[in-house]
Structures are given as C-alpha cells and as structure tokens.
Design an enzyme around this catalytic site. Structure first.
Site, short mmCIF file in Angstrom:
data_model
loop_
_atom_site.label_atom_id
_atom_site.label_comp_id
_atom_site.label_asym_id
_atom_site.label_seq_id
_atom_site.Cartn_x
_atom_site.Cartn_y
_atom_site.Cartn_z
N CYS A 122 0.84 -1.20 0.00
CA CYS A 122 0.00 0.00 0.00
C CYS A 122 0.87 1.25 0.00
O CYS A 122 0.55 2.24 -0.67
CB CYS A 122 -0.93 0.00 1.21
SG CYS A 122 -0.10 -0.12 2.81
N THR A 152 -1.32 -1.54 12.10
CA THR A 152 -1.75 -2.71 11.34
C THR A 152 -1.80 -3.92 12.26
O THR A 152 -1.32 -3.87 13.39
CB THR A 152 -0.81 -3.00 10.16
OG1 THR A 152 0.50 -3.33 10.66
CG2 THR A 152 -0.71 -1.81 9.22
N THR A 181 10.93 0.10 6.30
CA THR A 181 10.01 -0.18 5.19
C THR A 181 10.81 -0.30 3.90
O THR A 181 11.77 0.44 3.70
CB THR A 181 8.92 0.91 5.03
OG1 THR A 181 8.13 0.61 3.88
CG2 THR A 181 9.53 2.29 4.85
N ARG A 204 5.13 4.18 12.78
CA ARG A 204 3.81 3.64 13.06
C ARG A 204 3.17 4.51 14.15
O ARG A 204 3.78 4.73 15.19
CB ARG A 204 3.90 2.18 13.53
CG ARG A 204 4.44 1.22 12.47
CD ARG A 204 3.51 1.15 11.27
NE ARG A 204 3.93 0.16 10.30
CZ ARG A 204 3.47 -1.09 10.23
NH1 ARG A 204 2.54 -1.49 11.10
NH2 ARG A 204 3.90 -1.92 9.31
N ASN A 286 -4.64 3.27 3.40
CA ASN A 286 -3.85 2.07 3.22
C ASN A 286 -4.68 0.79 3.16
O ASN A 286 -4.19 -0.26 2.75
CB ASN A 286 -2.79 1.94 4.33
CG ASN A 286 -3.34 2.19 5.71
OD1 ASN A 286 -3.53 3.34 6.12
ND2 ASN A 286 -3.60 1.12 6.44
#
Length: 305
Positions: A122, A152, A181, A204, A286
């Site tokens: 995403c 998430t 990432t 995050r 996302n």
C-alpha cells in the site's frame, strides 16, 4: 474464498461490520450453508484448506486468485494456487521474485504469459505515481521517503515479545514507533530509472486507518513549488485520474478514509527549500485504496487476454 481459520457465519459478520469503514449498506450478505456465502443472489464458494495446492479453484471457476495471507509471497509458494487450478495469482504484498506492478506506473508492462504478480505494498502505491510525475517532468537525483503509517494487525495491542523488531513489540495504541520499510526502494523496481535513488523509513502511529507519505527529493531540473503543484494537478486530472489525487484544502487523515485513490497530493502541506530541493506530502487510505488497486490490476490483467 479460502480461510481455514473462520466459519462462514463469522466471515459474514466480519464483512458486514467494520470498525473503520462502517456497516455494509449495499446488497444483503448472508450464509447459505457452511461452504457457501450469498452476496445478494450470487453464490460464493468457501474453502478451508491450509495448503494452497488443495484448494479446488478450478472447480469453483476461480481464474484470478488474490494471495493475501502474507505467507505465500514468493513465486514458488504462490504457484501452489496454480496447482489448485487458478490461472493467475495476485500477491497483495511485496515479493522478492514475482514481477511487481503499480497501477498508473508500470502496469502496461504486464504480459499475458505472466501468471504470478505482486501488487506491491500500500505504501509503494502511494509514492510511486507521485515520483513518476516528478521524475518525468523534472528528474529526481535522489530522495528520502517517510511514511507516517496507521496501525496494522502485525503490531501489538500491549507490549509483547517481538524478537526481530524490539520497538515493533511495543503497544501500538500508545506509541509512535520508528520502523523499517522497503516501500521506497520498491519504487525503483517499478520505476527502474529511480533504482538506487530512493530509500525510506516508517513511523507507526496510533491511528487505525489512513497514512501519509513525505517524499523529499533533490531535482535534476530546477522548478518552483508552484510549477511542481501545477504538474501534479495536471496529471491528477489526466493520465493518472483515479490513481493520483490533488487537494488544496486544510484536510486531516480522517478526511481520506474510504478514498480509493493510491496517492492524494496535499498541495498545502509540502514545502520547498529552493528550486532543487522539495518536500512533497501525499495521503493514502492504506486499506481501501490498496484494495481498489488489487481489483484494478486484475481488470488490467484480464484485458490483456
């Protein structure tokens, strides 16, 4: 649908009620029996196989399979769906060896003889269209990307063990958590001319949906921020309409909840240090936006038959 861990009545419940996106208000979703769901009048077969090879996709008439477990992300593992009768497999995650396609960027490179593809992540789907516009118009010498990413399911609700990522084991709803990432480097896979020119990291944060990318780049060709905005706006209304968005209002993250576009450029949030060094800000849902791109990629693959 294949899920070895939940029953059809629980599938129906999860589909109808969503904390982020609300209740399903369209056609009725209900259980016909333990192996069949009804979406309106359409029957959907349900399987509970742990091994993808055992899923009878062919018998169900499923040609395109979305591999979204997060487990079978390389070509060899995803190919198990082909053995079960699927014609094509779309991995809803980055893959180390499956060809990666981002709609609006490189999906036209897909050839009908490719059976297993990755829809990237995403986050890659957000900076990639933006980077394409900037690189095509002005050239990118190098850049850094930061995504401020919603929580998430891989994170912990309270502090817990996470041996590979100690910070990732801290309570998701109470911390801003720096993380790695591969999204920025993956942009170089779908835009080879940017390979090795971008890298990035993530924070995050304690929100449940909608994330935002900060793409800071050095330009090859000098451009004012106004010229950059004009180029992005033009593409958002033309070649990349529905993929790349453009907003110039004072919006915040929840305003993009349910937005199906991959990347919504925030004209008011970006800044330029000079005509060669600029910070660009772009939002993305996302969950919703990425899911829409999976469907778009399947449609494109089918159109090449």
């Amino acid at each position: 649908v294949n899920d070895p861990f939940i029953t059809t009545d629980y599938m129906t419940y999860m589909f109808k009620y969503d904390t982020v996106h609300g209740q399903w208000k369209h056609h009725e979703v209900k259980v016909k029996d333990s192996k069949t769901l009804l979406f309106g009048e359409k029957e959907v077969a349900v399987f509970g196989c742990r091994n993808p090879e055992e899923i009878p996709w062919a018998a169900a008439g499923a040609e395109y399979v979305v591999e979204s477990t997060g487990v079978f992300t390389d070509k060899d593992k995803a190919a198990a769906h082909i053995k079960g009768g699927a014609k094509k497999v779309i991995i809803s995650a980055p893959s180390k060896d499956a060809p990666m396609f981002v709609c609006g960027v490189n999906e036209k490179e897909y050839k009908s003889d490719i059976d297993i593809v990755s829809n990237a992540s995403c986050t890659t789907n957000c900076p990639a269209p933006l980077a394409k516009v900037i690189n095509d118009r002005f050239g990118i010498v190098e850049g850094l990307m930061t995504t401020v990413h919603a929580m998430t399911a891989t994170q912990k609700t309270v502090d817990g063990p996470s041996s590979k990522d100690w910070r990732g084991g801290r309570a998701a709803s109470f911390n801003i958590i720096p993380s790695s990432t591969g999204a920025a480097k993956a942009v170089g896979k779908v835009l080879p001319e940017l390979n090795g020119k971008l890298t990035g990291m993530a924070f995050r944060v304690p929100t449940v949906d909608v994330s935002v990318v900060d793409l800071t780049v050095r330009l090859a060709k000098p451009a004012t921020y106004e010229q950059i905005k004009a180029a992005i706006k033009e593409e958002s209304e033309g070649n990349l309409k529905g993929i790349l968005g453009y907003v110039d209002e004072d919006l915040v993250s929840t305003d993009f909840q349910g937005d199906s576009r991959s990347s919504i450029f925030d004209a008011k949030a970006g800044i330029a240090l000079n005509d060669n060094f600029v910070k660009l800000v772009s939002w993305y849902d996302n969950e919703w936006g990425y899911s829409t791109r999976v469907v778009d990629l399947i449609r494109h693959m089918h159109s090449t038959k």
